[in-house]
Design a protein around this motif. Structure first.
Motif, mmCIF file in Angstrom:
data_model
loop_
_atom_site.group_PDB
_atom_site.id
_atom_site.type_symbol
_atom_site.label_atom_id
_atom_site.label_comp_id
_atom_site.label_asym_id
_atom_site.label_seq_id
_atom_site.Cartn_x
_atom_site.Cartn_y
_atom_site.Cartn_z
ATOM 1 N N SER A 302 -4.316 -6.483 0.623
ATOM 2 C CA SER A 302 -4.308 -7.818 1.230
ATOM 3 C C SER A 302 -2.952 -8.467 1.055
ATOM 4 C CB SER A 302 -5.368 -8.709 0.579
ATOM 5 O OG SER A 302 -6.654 -8.173 0.759
ATOM 6 N N SER A 306 -4.452 -14.052 1.852
ATOM 7 C CA SER A 306 -5.387 -13.615 2.880
ATOM 8 C C SER A 306 -6.482 -12.759 2.267
ATOM 9 C CB SER A 306 -4.658 -12.810 3.966
ATOM 10 O OG SER A 306 -5.581 -12.270 4.894
ATOM 11 N N ALA A 307 -7.701 -12.925 2.771
ATOM 12 C CA ALA A 307 -8.824 -12.118 2.306
ATOM 13 C C ALA A 307 -8.962 -10.840 3.136
ATOM 14 C CB ALA A 307 -10.120 -12.922 2.386
ATOM 15 N N ARG A 309 -8.026 -7.223 4.536
ATOM 16 C CA ARG A 309 -7.347 -6.038 4.015
ATOM 17 C C ARG A 309 -6.658 -5.299 5.164
ATOM 18 N NH1 ARG A 309 -8.373 -4.699 -1.141
ATOM 19 N NH2 ARG A 309 -10.066 -5.805 -2.203
#
Length: 322
Positions: A302, A306-307, A309
């Protein structure tokens, strides 16, 4: 008269001073010197120290008792204690096959999953050391990391001969990656096992990426990695990568900074529709080896804040989703 013996000690609390460290070690003999490593600019401890005993017997006892067993509160990780300079070939080791503390949990190491390395065994008092390189690629480190700070982390696993921090040739700013060379392959493998996707260097949010550097990998490791790349879509005939699951706010400059540590970038593009990012893009390198390194290091990672991937693979793969 016996020569003094210096130990490297990692995982000490950042607030610990020389007297507190000495109090832990003086139970094993007369401590000649304690030196806590500190940042030259701020004076803040780096969480590591050097402790010197008057004899090897005292040092051996401290290693055997404290290494990977004793924790100094408020630290949650046990101390890493080993020789600052490994014993000479003629010196009697503290444990069968290896000097105690030279490689954390060496006797417990088995085949390194995902790296194709042969098993390390302690049978008959001997260790089978895997063939291969000593040079590691280390990614996902803070851009402001100094050689001393990275050394404090990498020294936990063996004797570090060289550290090369990758920096921008124009600005001198760190690229968040480095090359680290150990004195033996066993130490390099121990560092991979102990750090890769397991340790985070603040203020980073992502775990460190530690792997054998390009050209350093033995045949068995190369084969295992080639298999992994094939599963990710690497064809070996393309130097352009598709990058999906990007933050929608990412710019070309930020994308370039993320991929620059792995080689020479020819092209960086963030895909947009009606002026808005689609959350995907392309990067092009000069060689497939650079592409392979980027895939291995960044796929599934990530970006800060930001979440999502990242999905990093060769651009000619069939499925391209943002």
């Amino acid at each position: 008269m016996a020569a003094p013996v210096k130990l490297f000690v990692g995982q000490i609390p950042s607030a610990a001073d020389e007297q507190q460290v000495k109090a832990v070690f003086e139970a094993f003999g007369k401590v000649a010197e304690v030196y806590v490593m500190r940042d030259k600019a701020t004076g803040i401890s780096k969480g590591a120290a050097f402790v010197t005993f008057h004899s090897r017997e005292e040092a051996d006892l401290a290693i055997a008792t404290l290494h990977d067993r004793h924790t100094m509160p408020p630290q949650t990780r046990p101390l890493q204690v080993r020789y600052a300079n490994p014993p000479s070939a003629g010196a009697a080791p503290s444990a069968p096959g290896l000097g105690a503390g030279l490689v954390p949990n060496a006797g417990a190491l088995v085949a390194l999953q995902g790296y194709g390395a042969p098993a390390l065994t302690a049978a008959s008092g001997a260790m089978r050391v895997p063939k291969g390189g000593r040079k590691l690629f280390v990614g996902q480190i803070p851009r402001a990391t100094t050689q001393e700070e990275l050394l404090a982390v990498m020294q936990e696993f063996g004797t570090v001969e060289e550290i090369y921090l990758m920096k921008d040739k124009t600005t001198g700013e760190g690229k968040g990656a480095a090359f680290v060379t150990y004195s033996s392959p066993l130490e390099a493998y121990a560092a991979i096992e102990g750090l890769d996707k397991k340790r985070v260097m603040p203020p980073m949010r992502n775990s460190m990426q530690v792997s054998l550097a390009d050209g350093e990998m033995p045949g068995s490791v190369a084969g295992a990695m080639a298999g992994s790349l094939a599963a990710l879509g690497g064809s070996g005939r393309e130097t352009k990568l598709f990058v999906g699951m990007l933050p929608f706010s990412v710019t070309e400059t930020e994308l370039q900074a993320l991929f620059a540590p792995f080689g020479q970038l020819i092209e960086v593009v963030v895909l947009r529709k009606n002026g808005q990012s689609t959350g995907s893009g392309f990067v092009k390198y000069s060689t497939t080896a650079e592409c392979d390194a980027a895939i291995l290091a960044l796929n599934g990672v990530s970006m800060d804040g930001s979440a999502r991937r990242l999905a990093v693979r060769y651009a000619d793969a069939k499925k391209e989703v943002g």
